[in-house]
Structure formats: C-alpha cells, structure tokens
Design an enzyme around this catalytic site. Structure first.
Site, PDB file in Angstrom:
ATOM      1  N   SER A  54       5.434   0.984 -27.399  1.00 27.60           N
ATOM      2  CA  SER A  54       5.213  -0.065 -26.146  1.00 27.60           C
ATOM      3  C   SER A  54       5.947  -1.335 -26.470  1.00 27.60           C
ATOM      4  CB  SER A  54       3.615  -0.219 -26.162  1.00 27.60           C
ATOM      5  OG  SER A  54       3.276  -1.172 -25.192  1.00 27.60           O
ATOM      6  N   GLN A  71      -8.202   2.940 -23.764  1.00 24.06           N
ATOM      7  CA  GLN A  71      -9.664   2.609 -23.783  1.00 24.06           C
ATOM      8  C   GLN A  71     -10.609   3.900 -23.328  1.00 24.06           C
ATOM      9  OE1 GLN A  71     -10.095  -0.741 -24.096  1.00 24.06           O
ATOM     10  NE2 GLN A  71     -12.250  -0.998 -23.949  1.00 24.06           N
ATOM     11  N   HIS A  90      -3.152   9.594 -26.191  1.00 23.26           N
ATOM     12  CA  HIS A  90      -3.392   8.826 -27.296  1.00 23.26           C
ATOM     13  C   HIS A  90      -4.558   8.769 -28.009  1.00 23.26           C
ATOM     14  CE1 HIS A  90      -2.536   4.903 -29.416  1.00 23.26           C
ATOM     15  NE2 HIS A  90      -3.800   4.399 -29.109  1.00 23.26           N
ATOM     16  N   GLU A 128       0.906  -1.271   0.295  1.00 22.47           N
ATOM     17  CA  GLU A 128      -0.061  -0.065   0.019  1.00 22.47           C
ATOM     18  C   GLU A 128       0.894   1.276  -0.003  1.00 22.47           C
ATOM     19  OE1 GLU A 128      -2.817  -0.192   3.285  1.00 22.47           O
ATOM     20  OE2 GLU A 128      -3.877  -1.862   2.425  1.00 22.47           O
ATOM     21  N   LYS A 145      -0.125  -0.306 -44.744  1.00 20.39           N
ATOM     22  CA  LYS A 145      -0.148  -1.752 -44.636  1.00 20.39           C
ATOM     23  C   LYS A 145      -1.343  -2.229 -45.781  1.00 20.39           C
ATOM     24  CE  LYS A 145       0.568  -2.065 -39.791  1.00 20.39           C
ATOM     25  NZ  LYS A 145      -0.042  -1.732 -38.489  1.00 20.39           N
ATOM     26  N   ASP A 195       2.313   4.516 -39.533  1.00 18.60           N
ATOM     27  CA  ASP A 195       1.024   3.851 -39.845  1.00 18.60           C
ATOM     28  C   ASP A 195       0.183   5.118 -40.050  1.00 18.60           C
ATOM     29  OD1 ASP A 195       0.172   4.400 -37.399  1.00 18.60           O
ATOM     30  OD2 ASP A 195       0.246   2.572 -36.619  1.00 18.60           O
TER      31      ASP A 195
HETATM   32  C1  R5P Z   1      -0.904   3.065 -31.840  1.00 15.46           C
HETATM   33  O1  R5P Z   1      -2.190   3.480 -32.149  1.00 15.46           O
HETATM   34  C2  R5P Z   1       0.164   4.160 -31.285  1.00 15.46           C
HETATM   35  O2  R5P Z   1       0.179   4.933 -31.975  1.00 15.46           O
HETATM   36  C3  R5P Z   1       1.396   3.364 -31.554  1.00 15.46           C
HETATM   37  O3  R5P Z   1       1.740   2.882 -32.594  1.00 15.46           O
HETATM   38  C4  R5P Z   1       1.409   2.149 -30.591  1.00 15.46           C
HETATM   39  O4  R5P Z   1       0.927   2.141 -29.416  1.00 15.46           O
HETATM   40  C5  R5P Z   1       2.669   1.297 -30.657  1.00 15.46           C
HETATM   41  O5  R5P Z   1       2.705   0.107 -29.844  1.00 15.46           O
HETATM   42  P1  R5P Z   1       3.745  -1.118 -30.171  1.00 15.46           P
HETATM   43  O6  R5P Z   1       5.015  -0.465 -29.712  1.00 15.46           O
HETATM   44  O7  R5P Z   1       3.350  -2.181 -28.962  1.00 15.46           O
HETATM   45  O8  R5P Z   1       3.612  -1.632 -31.412  1.00 15.46           O
END
Ligand code: R5P
Length: 286
Positions: free
Chosen positions: A216, A92, A125, A35, A186, A163
């Site tokens: 990430s 989310q 995000h 905690e 893509k 992307d």
């Molecule tokens: C996606 O919508 C974000 O802009 C990043 O491209 C995404 O979060 C990257 O995630 P990862 O490093 O897991 O591919």
C-alpha cells in the site's frame, strides 16, 4: 458470459478468452455530479460472471458493482457469480474498537443483497472474510502464478516475508520453487527503537524475493529492503499480489534499493505483470 466492470475490463476479457466465453457489453460512465451510470447491453443467458476489482477509488468501484449486480437481478438472472480480484474494505473484518464499522461485513451483505450468488476473491487480507458471506465464497491464491514468474528470472533465491503475517505467502512460493524461506522479525529494543532482522537465514550475497499480499504505502517493504541490504543481499526483487501502491510507494521502494517490483493484475498498475486470469478461469470452470 462475462461482464467486466470498469476497474477490471482487461482482466475480464482475458478470463473470458481462457474460458471460451463471450464478453457482455457494458456501458459505464459518470454523470457530471459524480454519480455512476451503468447499462448492460448484452443478451444475458441464465448464468453470468461479473469481474470487478474494488481498489482505488473503492466507493466508486463498489457502487458500480452493486449497480451491475442489482440490474442483473432485476433481469431475473439467478446465477450471478462475482469475481472481486482485490476486495476493498477488507482490512476491517471485525471491530477492533467499540463503535467501529465492520466494513467487510457490510460489503458482503451488500453484494448478497444485490444478487451475488457465489463470490471469488484473491488473497483476501483476512481469510475470515469468506465467512461473512451466506453464499459460497472462495479465497483463491495467486502465489503459484507469482512463483511461476519468479522461476524464470531468479536463481535459487531466498523467499522472504517482510513480517510474520506474510510468512504463509512466502512459504507457499518457497515450497513451489523449492528454495529457502525466512521472515523478518521486528524486535523492540526501546520505546523508540525497533530492530528488524532475518529470523534465521544469512542473506549475504544471496538473491532475495520479498513476498507480501498487499503493498500500500510501501512502508513495510522499504523497511524490509533496508534490512536485507544491510545484511548483504545481492539482489532484491519485491513481489505482491495486490499492488495498491498509494502515492509515491513505487518510487520509495526503488529508492530504497529494490532491483525489481512485480505484482498481479488484480489491480491495474505499472507493475501488474503477472496475470490471475488463468487462476480465476480455472476456479470458475470447477
Ligand atoms: C499487512 O498486514 C499487509 O500484509 C501488508 O504488509 C501491508 O498492507 C502493507 O502496507 P504498507 O505498504 O502500507 O506498509
């Protein structure tokens, strides 16, 4: 006065210095059972700014933030500005499937409930997260800070979004640096095969900067690097605002052929070389 939560102490100190404000002493620790304990030790004036990123471990960092805010509220501080450099649970912001928690909305509610009266985030995000708050909420962009850094180490690069979703970020940097911009497209060839290629520009023998908001797992960037190398890019610098860098993401990105990887200090990491302190200080001064 500025309070830095345990996830953002250095950034809070840098913001305070830029604004000529003092730092409020804060004791934070964890009890043996996990905690959180916090104690605000400063003399608080009528306005305070709390800086706390809510990246890994998000639940702990959020809990600490709520404890700080609620304690300030109980001290009768009405003007509590909250800087959340990386907004955890930001993926989310709506329910994609029936029964799913709208996590970003819950976090927004809890920040308000705890006493936050104005919120500052960086490259959320989803921009729409600002609308989940009933208090003023701002989404600042760290792209100019990244552009300034890149201007000193690149020579007429192509700015590449991995992307279509990241294209606005790449465009923002390309407009500042006045250089070419493109994104990787893509295309599904068959159910098993996805082909990625540059939308329109030739990157043969060009220096390329890949720009994304978050890295990430690194999967998106690794895919982009492979395509750019296949297309003849001479140097690849990867940049992002939020270096989440889960597990071996950093290693995977370099193994794929990145020459450099840079991010900002919205999160602490090995690659957090660009500071958002100036950006935040300017926003707080307005
Ligand atoms: C996606 O919508 C974000 O802009 C990043 O491209 C995404 O979060 C990257 O995630 P990862 O490093 O897991 O591919």
């Amino acid at each position: 006065m500025i309070i830095g939560g345990s996830a953002s102490q250095k950034l809070a100190a840098q913001i305070a210095r830029k604004m000529g404000e003092s730092l409020c002493p804060l004791e934070t620790r964890k009890f043996p059972d996990g905690e959180r304990y916090i104690r605000i030790k400063g003399e608080i004036e009528d306005r305070i700014t709390v800086v706390q990123s809510t990246g890994y471990p998000p639940d702990e960092n959020l809990m600490e933030l709520f404890l700080i805010l609620k304690t300030l509220q109980s001290m009768n501080i009405k003007d509590i500005r909250v800087v959340i450099p990386y907004f955890g649970y930001g993926r989310q912001e709506r329910s994609f499937n029936q029964g799913e928690a709208v996590s970003a909305a819950v976090i927004a509610d809890l920040i308000e409930f705890s006493g936050g009266s104005e919120v500052f985030c960086i490259n959320l995000h989803e921009e729409g997260i600002c609308n989940l708050f009933n208090v003023p909420a701002h989404n600042l962009s760290a792209m100019p800070a990244l552009a300034e850094y890149l201007a000193n180490c690149m020579d007429n690069p192509v700015i590449m979004a991995p992307d279509l979703g990241a294209l606005p970020f790449a465009r923002e940097i390309a407009d500042i640096l006045r250089c070419d911009c493109d994104y990787l497209e893509k295309k599904r060839i068959s159910p098993e095969v996805v082909e990625t290629k540059t939308k329109s520009l030739d990157v043969m023998n060009r220096e390329v900067v890949i720009v994304d908001d978050i890295i990430s797992t690194g999967g998106t960037i690794v895919n982009a690097i492979k395509m750019l190398k296949k297309n003849g890019a001479s140097r690849i610098v990867v940049s992002c605002v939020h270096p989440v860098l889960v597990d071996d993401a950093l290693l995977k990105i370099f193994a794929a052929g990145a020459d450099e990887l840079i991010g900002t200090d919205t999160l602490k990491s090995e690659v957090s070389v660009v500071s958002v302190a100036g950006l935040v200080a300017d926003a707080l001064k307005d």
